[in-house]
Design a protein around this motif. Structure first.
Motif, short mmCIF file in Angstrom:
data_model
loop_
_atom_site.label_atom_id
_atom_site.label_comp_id
_atom_site.label_asym_id
_atom_site.label_seq_id
_atom_site.Cartn_x
_atom_site.Cartn_y
_atom_site.Cartn_z
N PHE A 8 40.72 32.76 33.97
CA PHE A 8 40.17 33.52 33.29
C PHE A 8 40.73 34.83 33.79
N ASP A 12 42.88 37.31 30.77
CA ASP A 12 42.44 38.76 30.37
C ASP A 12 43.63 39.85 30.64
N LEU A 28 35.70 47.36 29.19
CA LEU A 28 34.45 46.71 29.01
C LEU A 28 33.38 47.43 29.03
N PRO A 31 29.27 45.49 30.83
CA PRO A 31 29.16 43.91 31.29
C PRO A 31 27.88 43.53 32.05
N GLN A 34 26.84 38.98 35.96
CA GLN A 34 27.53 37.75 36.11
C GLN A 34 28.86 38.00 35.67
N MET A 35 29.24 38.85 34.63
CA MET A 35 30.59 39.20 34.39
C MET A 35 31.23 39.93 35.58
N LEU A 36 30.53 40.83 36.02
CA LEU A 36 31.26 41.92 37.14
C LEU A 36 31.29 40.91 38.24
N ARG A 37 30.85 39.89 38.49
CA ARG A 37 31.01 38.95 39.74
C ARG A 37 32.15 38.30 39.50
N LEU A 38 32.35 37.62 38.24
CA LEU A 38 33.43 37.02 37.91
C LEU A 38 34.82 37.78 37.91
N LEU A 39 34.56 38.98 37.48
CA LEU A 39 35.80 39.83 37.57
C LEU A 39 36.13 40.13 39.02
N ARG A 45 38.40 42.99 38.48
CA ARG A 45 37.61 44.11 38.21
C ARG A 45 38.40 45.59 38.02
#
Length: 71
Positions: A8, A12, A28, A31, A34-39, A45
Motif C-alpha cells: 500500500f 501510493d 488526503l 481521511p 482507519q486510513m490514518l492508522r494504515l498510513l 503518513r
C-alpha cells in the motif's frame, strides 16, 4: 508489518510522484481513522499532506487548479 501494508505504501508513493510529474499534487482530505492508522503503520503518513476537510485542502491549492472532485 504485513506485506499488504508495505505494498500500500509503495503504490501510493509511486502515485504521488506520477501526480507531481504531471503538474498536480496528491493530498488526503478528511481521511478516516482507519486510513490514518494504515498510513502510520506503513510509514506513509509523512508523505501526503493531510487536511481535515476538502474545503481546507482546496484553500491550499495552487491558483490555477480546477475545482475538487470526488473521483
Amino acid at each position: 508489518m504485513n506485506s499488504d501494508a508495505v505494498s500500500f505504501g509503495s503504490r501510493d508513493a509511486v502515485d504521488r510522484v506520477r501526480c507531481q510529474e504531471a503538474g498536480g499534487r496528491l493530498v488526503l482530505a478528511a481521511p478516516p481513522p482507519q486510513m490514518l492508522r494504515l498510513l502510520t503503520v506503513t510509514g506513509a503518513r509523512g508523505i501526503f499532506p493531510l487536511y481535515g476537510s476538502l474545503a481546507e485542502a482546496w484553500e491550499t491549492r495552487p491558483p490555477t487548479a480546477g475545482p475538487p472532485t470526488d473521483a
